[in-house]
Write a protein that holds these residues in place. Structure first.
Motif, PDB file in Angstrom:
ATOM      1  N   LEU A   1       5.452   8.805   0.302  1.00 46.82           N
ATOM      2  CA  LEU A   1       5.780   8.378   1.764  1.00 46.82           C
ATOM      3  C   LEU A   1       5.294   8.657   2.965  1.00 46.82           C
ATOM      4  CD1 LEU A   1       9.886   7.736   0.820  1.00 46.82           C
ATOM      5  CD2 LEU A   1       7.984   6.213   1.230  1.00 46.82           C
TER       6      LEU A   1
ATOM      7  N   GLN B   1      -1.253   6.690   7.197  1.00 45.31           N
ATOM      8  CA  GLN B   1      -1.700   5.334   6.897  1.00 45.31           C
ATOM      9  C   GLN B   1      -3.070   5.235   6.566  1.00 45.31           C
ATOM     10  OE1 GLN B   1       0.857   3.133   7.364  1.00 45.31           O
ATOM     11  NE2 GLN B   1      -0.580   1.365   6.800  1.00 45.31           N
TER      12      GLN B   1
ATOM     13  N   LEU C   1      -3.793   5.370   2.712  1.00 47.84           N
ATOM     14  CA  LEU C   1      -2.850   4.771   1.620  1.00 47.84           C
ATOM     15  C   LEU C   1      -4.151   3.984   0.859  1.00 47.84           C
ATOM     16  CD1 LEU C   1      -0.319   3.081   3.794  1.00 47.84           C
ATOM     17  CD2 LEU C   1       0.044   4.958   2.244  1.00 47.84           C
TER      18      LEU C   1
ATOM     19  N   ARG D   1       0.627  -1.355  -0.044  1.00 46.50           N
ATOM     20  CA  ARG D   1      -0.134   0.051   0.013  1.00 46.50           C
ATOM     21  C   ARG D   1       0.870   1.139  -0.100  1.00 46.50           C
ATOM     22  NH1 ARG D   1      -4.311  -0.052   4.516  1.00 46.50           N
ATOM     23  NH2 ARG D   1      -5.163   1.820   3.285  1.00 46.50           N
ATOM     24  N   ARG D   2       2.065   1.318   0.806  1.00 46.72           N
ATOM     25  CA  ARG D   2       2.749   2.328   0.809  1.00 46.72           C
ATOM     26  C   ARG D   2       3.229   2.681  -0.727  1.00 46.72           C
ATOM     27  NH1 ARG D   2       2.452   6.770   3.514  1.00 46.72           N
ATOM     28  NH2 ARG D   2       2.397   5.491   5.307  1.00 46.72           N
ATOM     29  N   GLN D   3       3.885   1.551  -1.214  1.00 42.02           N
ATOM     30  CA  GLN D   3       4.688   1.635  -2.439  1.00 42.02           C
ATOM     31  C   GLN D   3       3.361   2.287  -3.518  1.00 42.02           C
ATOM     32  OE1 GLN D   3       5.894  -2.352  -2.783  1.00 42.02           O
ATOM     33  NE2 GLN D   3       8.105  -1.915  -2.230  1.00 42.02           N
TER      34      GLN D   3
ATOM     35  N   THR E   1      11.856   3.554  -3.996  1.00 34.36           N
ATOM     36  CA  THR E   1      11.784   4.841  -3.285  1.00 34.36           C
ATOM     37  C   THR E   1      13.179   5.280  -2.904  1.00 34.36           C
ATOM     38  OG1 THR E   1      11.573   3.785  -0.863  1.00 34.36           O
ATOM     39  CG2 THR E   1       9.431   4.122  -2.253  1.00 34.36           C
TER      40      THR E   1
END
Length: 375
Positions: free
Chosen positions: A283, A287, A290, A210-212, A250
């Motif tokens: 980044l 949260q 996301l 999810r972050r990527q 990243t």
């Protein structure tokens, strides 16, 4: 080769429409600028009757209303090679609908031709050589060069005699009704604007966490804005694979950017600051914001269905070989999987399967039922 007229005024297009409406069949093609602009547009139309070829410049005269009636008249056959993209573009840009379609590429597929590109087909059957240099030309540029005009005319000039050849072979094999059904479905295709996050259209995005995914979306949004600003295709800013690798790794520095395949020092000098800012935004996204990659629920593993699918694929391979067709053209895996999970007891049950065409039921129906009866 005779001079090919290019029509640039409404009166000439009206006269052309009247001429085309008197023909039993016309060959049609178009050229667009998808390799050079952010939003592609139709830049040239080609029409060939049995006797001559004419080009229409929609950049010079935007009103193509006179052509709508003849192109929508099913009594006048419209010959295209690979009509899908053209039909979508004609409706999107001009509201033009196509009726009476005959697609020579689809016909080649149903005859089992190994190569179905127009250049390959014309070269094989007529010894005609098309200059592929102009497939990626910028067709929005004016004036068109004599070479570009010649290339555009060649795309439709030979389609009438190609139809005569293909239609005869289809009739011999009893497949005219098959392609007629395909043509009727093709006439209905339309352009649609994609909705939702940009990562939904990025191959490989489903492999990211999810972050990527948040980083990838920021990079894609930046690239989209830059491509709009420059009025160029997305890939001319930076390629999808490079953006996917940026999202996965990243990097936080100029040195980290150039370590990514496809990010040259020159590209990093030009866009490094913007790419690093996009990575930073992804980044730093909270949260709870996301993105989530949507996934269709996977059907539970069914060993019996898997066994049936294997049998159906064996049947398809044998049948395609006997017909001299590509197995995927005969019937695709998605439909076979659906049938394997909902096995029909009789051929009439196949009418309930979405996406199954009449000709497929006629050609494969009994063998599908017979094959599943062996399990």
């Amino acid at each position: 080769m005779p001079n090919t007229p290019i029509l640039t005024d409404s009166a000439a297009i009206t006269r052309l429409a009247e001429e085309l409406h008197r023909q039993p069949a016309i060959a049609v093609d178009l050229e667009a600028d998808s390799m050079h602009c952010y939003r592609d547009k139709v830049c040239l139309l080609q029409f060939s009757t049995a006797g001559r070829t004419v080009l229409v410049d929609p950049l010079a005269v935007a009103d193509l209303e006179p052509l709508k009636a003849v192109l929508a008249d099913p009594q006048v056959r419209k010959i295209f090679h690979a009509a899908d993209y053209d039909i979508r573009c004609l409706h999107r840009d001009f509201g033009i609908e196509i009726r009476g379609l005959f697609d020579t590429m689809v016909s080649c597929q149903f005859l089992g031709e190994e190569k179905v590109g127009l250049a390959d087909v014309l070269g094989k059957h007529f010894g005609v050589e098309l200059d592929k240099r102009y497939q990626r030309a910028d067709w929005s540029v004016r004036p068109l060069t004599p070479e570009m005009i010649s290339y555009a005319a060649e795309d439709t000039r030979h389609l009438h005699r190609l139809v005569a050849l293909l239609e005869g072979r289809l009739e011999e094999k009893g497949r005219l009704a098959w392609v007629a059904e395909e043509f009727a479905l093709l006439e209905q295709v339309r352009h649609s604007e994609a909705e939702g996050p940009l990562f939904l259209r990025a191959k490989g995005a489903g492999t990211l966490d999810r972050r990527q995914l948040a980083v990838l979306e920021e990079l894609l949004q930046w690239r989209d804005r830059e491509a709009q600003r420059r009025d160029c295709p997305l890939f001319r800013v930076v390629g999808n694979k490079s953006l996917l690798d940026l999202a996965r790794n990243t990097p936080r520095s100029h040195q980290g950017l150039v370590a990514i395949e496809g990010i040259s020092p020159r590209l990093a000098d030009r866009y490094g600051k913007q790419m690093l800012q996009a990575i930073e935004r992804g980044l730093n996204l909270p949260q709870d914001q996301l993105p989530v990659y949507p996934r269709s629920p996977r059907p539970e593993r069914d060993p019996e269905a898997d066994r049936r699918l294997a049998l159906l694929k064996e049947m398809r391979t044998a049948k395609a070989g006997a017909l001299g067709m590509d197995p995927g053209i005969l019937i695709n895996n998605t439909l076979l999987e659906l049938i394997s999970r909902n096995p029909p007891r009789k051929t009439a049950d196949l009418e309930g399967f979405d996406g199954m065409k009449n000709w497929q039921r006629e050609v494969l129906g009994e063998e599908i039922v017979k094959t599943l009866g062996k399990e």
